[in-house]
Design an enzyme around this catalytic site. Structure first.
Site, PDB file in Angstrom:
ATOM      1  N   LYS A  69       0.845  -1.205   0.000  1.00  0.00           N
ATOM      2  CA  LYS A  69       0.000   0.000   0.000  1.00  0.00           C
ATOM      3  C   LYS A  69       0.875   1.248   0.000  1.00  0.00           C
ATOM      4  O   LYS A  69       0.628   2.196  -0.747  1.00  0.00           O
ATOM      5  CB  LYS A  69      -0.935  -0.005   1.217  1.00  0.00           C
ATOM      6  CG  LYS A  69      -2.060  -1.025   1.095  1.00  0.00           C
ATOM      7  CD  LYS A  69      -2.814  -1.260   2.395  1.00  0.00           C
ATOM      8  CE  LYS A  69      -3.828  -2.395   2.203  1.00  0.00           C
ATOM      9  NZ  LYS A  69      -4.518  -2.809   3.426  1.00  0.00           N
ATOM     10  N   GLN A 120      -4.678  -1.406   9.669  1.00  0.00           N
ATOM     11  CA  GLN A 120      -4.575  -2.737   9.053  1.00  0.00           C
ATOM     12  C   GLN A 120      -5.176  -3.789   9.979  1.00  0.00           C
ATOM     13  O   GLN A 120      -4.829  -3.857  11.159  1.00  0.00           O
ATOM     14  CB  GLN A 120      -3.098  -3.048   8.751  1.00  0.00           C
ATOM     15  CG  GLN A 120      -2.875  -4.346   8.007  1.00  0.00           C
ATOM     16  CD  GLN A 120      -3.461  -4.330   6.583  1.00  0.00           C
ATOM     17  OE1 GLN A 120      -3.364  -3.339   5.865  1.00  0.00           O
ATOM     18  NE2 GLN A 120      -4.091  -5.426   6.201  1.00  0.00           N
ATOM     19  N   ASP A 139     -11.184   2.954   4.098  1.00  0.00           N
ATOM     20  CA  ASP A 139     -11.507   1.531   3.964  1.00  0.00           C
ATOM     21  C   ASP A 139     -13.017   1.327   3.821  1.00  0.00           C
ATOM     22  O   ASP A 139     -13.460   0.250   3.409  1.00  0.00           O
ATOM     23  CB  ASP A 139     -11.025   0.760   5.206  1.00  0.00           C
ATOM     24  CG  ASP A 139      -9.748  -0.027   4.939  1.00  0.00           C
ATOM     25  OD1 ASP A 139      -9.454  -0.297   3.759  1.00  0.00           O
ATOM     26  OD2 ASP A 139      -9.066  -0.385   5.922  1.00  0.00           O
TER      27      ASP A 139
END
Ligand code: NAD
Length: 289
Positions: A54, A98, A121
């Site tokens: 990422k 994460q 997200d």
């Protein structure tokens, strides 16, 4: 193999190029670049790889990234404090924590603490609600958004198609089903407690599989001519070597499907590209663009 291979790697490169061009146009006008903060708690090897990828993609697209690494013993209160700091920091446009998190931390409490306008997200209940309501302002979870973009790339008429989604997680299955519904598809969701899963899957014009079971879906589950999107990423050992496989048995399904995503190189790269797209969207919304 007769199915068209849906090349997620190539498609994601196109999307990343578009994002890069939009970011360069912003910085050329003297504006700050979008900024994504990524929080990694602990040392889960797969999470480390995902975070590294990422960050690398952010750099390639001209998006500024901040990595906050925290010890595996971090308490929930300590993590919430970091999220609060990032929420308050006007130079940070997107925040990603994460997952999975260590056992002492409740992931939903952490997701709920992220400012919904920075929730790139798309896991915050506010964004899930906007998605349910069909709002354009929702941050759509990256993996199902990647699936939708791949379907659009195939230029199918989605209206009326029967989409069967296998798996009902908040991050993949449920939002994938909602997105398909928005595209006027007829949607069936199946999961670990469903009866006759194979029969239901065989009715699908488009089959989206997000379960986490290596090669579970074989040719007997797939209607000839169906489009198959394989979200699963499973590391298995075969012939003494480790390899990544999806939830779909590619070798048996590819000859009968009309189009199929490979693993690796399918949904995975699109997920990261969509994260960058959501970060740019967050930047634009925060700047009233
Ligand atoms: P999850 O564990 O949260 O959910 C799995 C779902 O599968 C559950 O809803 C469960 O009901 C269902 N399920 C379990 N066993 C089943 C069975 N035998 N038959 C039918 N349904 C069954 O998983 P997730 O987070 O949604 O991830 C699913 C897979 O997708 C994993 O392999 C994960 O690594 C992968 N994934 C890939 C990406 C990507 O970028 N490609 C992103 C997220 C997840």
């Amino acid at each position: 193999m007769s199915a068209q291979l849906i090349d997620g790697k190539a498609l994601s490169q196109q999307l990343l190029l578009q994002i890069k061009q939009e970011v360069s146009a912003l910085t050329a006008q003297g504006q700050a670049a979008p900024c994504l903060a990524v929080v990694l708690v602990g040392e889960d090897p797969a999470s480390q790889v995902y975070v590294r990828n990422k960050l690398l993609q952010c750099e390639a697209a001209g998006i500024v990234s901040i990595e906050r690494k925290m010890d595996a013993s971090t308490s929930q209160a300590e993590l919430l404090q970091v999220i609060d700091e990032l929420n308050q920091d006007a130079s940070v446009h997107g925040i990603l924590v994460q997952l999975p998190l260590p056992a002492q931390i409740d992931p939903q409490a952490v997701i709920n603490a992220i400012d919904a306008s920075k929730d790139v997200d798309g896991f915050h209940p506010h964004n899930m609600g906007l998605l349910l309501a069909g709002s354009d302002e929702a941050f759509i979870p990256c993996t199902p958004l990647g699936c939708l973009l791949m379907l659009k790339h195939l230029e199918l008429d989605l209206a009326g198609k029967h989409v069967v989604v296998v798996g009902r997680s908040n991050i993949v299955g449920k939002p994938a089903a909602l997105l398909a519904l928005q595209q006027h598809c007829t949607v069936t969701m199946v999961h670990s407690r469903s009866n006759d899963i194979e029969v239901l899957c065989r009715q699908a014009d488009i089959l989206i599989v997000a379960v986490g079971r290596p090669e579970m879906v074989n040719a007997d589950w797939v209607k000839p001519g169906a489009v198959v999107l394989d979200v699963g990423i499973n590391r298995i050992e075969r012939d003494g070597k480790f390899k990544l496989v999806g939830d779909v048995d590619f070798a048996s399904v590819a000859p009968i499907a009309s189009a199929i995503t490979p693993v690796p190189g399918g949904v995975g790269p699109m997920t990261i590209a969509c994260l960058l797209r959501n970060t740019l969207q967050a930047y634009q919304q925060q700047n009233g663009e």
